[in-house]
Design an enzyme around this catalytic site. Structure first.
Site: not given
Ligand code: PLP
Length: 373
Positions: A47, A172, A197
């Protein structure tokens, strides 16, 4: 300086000095033997630190130009980790157009923990600054381009405001990835990702990453990551390392396909408008009416109607019922996420084949409209 394409391809190739393995080994061991009291190989318990995950974290920190990185079990875990740095009463400022999951967590934590969430459309930095002062904002949490409306927000301008008012800038960077955008170089303090993604890129791993600037902030995040325990598993860390090796090739193909598809959509009479930031594979568009959405999605053959983005395969998502369903309808409509809006994650198939799939659906919509008239 070594180019990012080379760094990506060579991710993890020189880390296993013991065997010379080109491919990063997957260490499943959760525990590590200590030679004696006060002695450690640097690994004690998975962890806290795992050799496979560490390779990913070190390599990714370098790709984003940060000083520290932790890999989390999902993008939302990464968002949660970042929010856990704040305390009750602290206020954060978000763009109005934001990933639905982040909106849900931000508003939920406001109610549960008193972590205040304010929103701005970021079209005027004067109004952003006014809000910063009025609400003693502690951090700006950006997405650019925004999801799903693809608005671009200047990271540099936000960084200047963050510096002036001594607040954190969090970005992000899921949509553009470090291949196209490195927010830390533009003044951000924290960069986070849904690794699910583009970084993973193959719709087979759920992951998140948090990269930070400076030792103090990086240590704080490292400790919190271990304390909460939302760590990425060794095999999933390996999948992400594998995905990163082709990120540049995929991003180039996503972009070139998206640019062709934007041109096609712009001239299609069935399409009201097209939203695209010019780079990357994410395109949003509105059909002439919300009533066309169901037959449109039902008749897609090659493109999948599915909820995600950034994989090699083309996906179309319907924000109203999928990614943005947790945003109240009136708020959604006021912000432009209306019932005719579709979000297209353009894949790396041959662009002509993607366009042919769209064209055959448009033909069906046309013939149905004629029948109904
Ligand atoms: C999908 C997504 C998230 C969340 O991510 P997960 O891997 O689905 O938990 C956060 N920010 C953006 C811009 C996303 O497209």
């Amino acid at each position: 300086m070594t180019k990012i394409e080379t760094l990506l391809t060579q991710v993890g190739t020189q880390t296993d000095t013991k065997t010379g393995a080109i491919n990063t080994p997957i260490y499943l061991s959760t525990a590590y033997r200590h030679a004696g009291l006060g002695q450690s190989t640097g690994f004690d318990y998975t962890r806290t630190k795992n050799p496979t995950r560490s390779v990913l974290e070190e390599e990714f920190a370098r790709l984003e130009g940060g000083d520290g990185c932790v890999a989390c079990s999902s993008g939302m875990a990464a968002v949660h980790l970042v929010l856990s740095l704040f305390k009750s009463g602290d206020a954060l400022l978000y763009p109005e157009d934001l990933y639905g999951g982040t909106y849900r967590l931000a508003t939920q934590y406001e109610e549960q923990y008193g972590l205040k969430a304010y929103f701005n459309d970021f079209s005027s930095f004067e109004s952003v600054e006014k809000q910063i002062i009025e609400h003693s904002i502690k951090a700006i949490f950006l997405e650019t381009p925004t999801n799903p409306l693809m608005q671009e927000i200047s990271i540099e301008q936000c960084a200047a405001l963050a510096k002036k008012h001594d607040l954190l800038l969090i970005v992000d960077n899921t949509f553009l990835t470090p291949y196209y955008q490195r927010p830390i170089e533009m003044g951000a303090d924290i960069v986070l990702h849904s690794g699910t993604k583009y970084l993973g890129g193959h719709n087979d791993v759920l992951a998140g990453l948090v990269v930070s600037k400076g030792e103090e902030l990086s240590t704080k995040i490292f400790l919190q990551h271990n304390a909460i325990g939302m760590t990425l598993a060794p095999f999933d860390s390996w999948l992400l390392l594998r995905g990163l090796k082709t990120l540049h090739l995929r991003m180039k193909q996503h972009t070139s396909n998206a640019q062709k598809i934007v041109k096609f959509l712009q001239q299609a009479p069935q399409v009201r408008d097209v939203l695209y930031a010019g780079l990357g594979g994410m395109v949003s568009f509105r059909l002439q009416s919300g009533s066309q959405v169901a037959p449109f999605l039902q008749n897609l053959k090659l493109i999948a109607f599915a909820e995600s983005l950034g994989g090699v395969e083309s996906f179309i998502t319907y924000p109203t019922t999928q990614t943005h369903a947790d945003i109240p309808e009136d708020v959604r409509n006021a912000r432009g996420v209306d019932d005719s809006l579709l979000r297209f994650s353009v894949g790396i198939e041959e662009a002509d084949d993607i366009i042919a799939d769209l064209q055959q659906v448009f033909n069906i919509l046309e013939s149905e409209a004629i029948v109904h008239d």
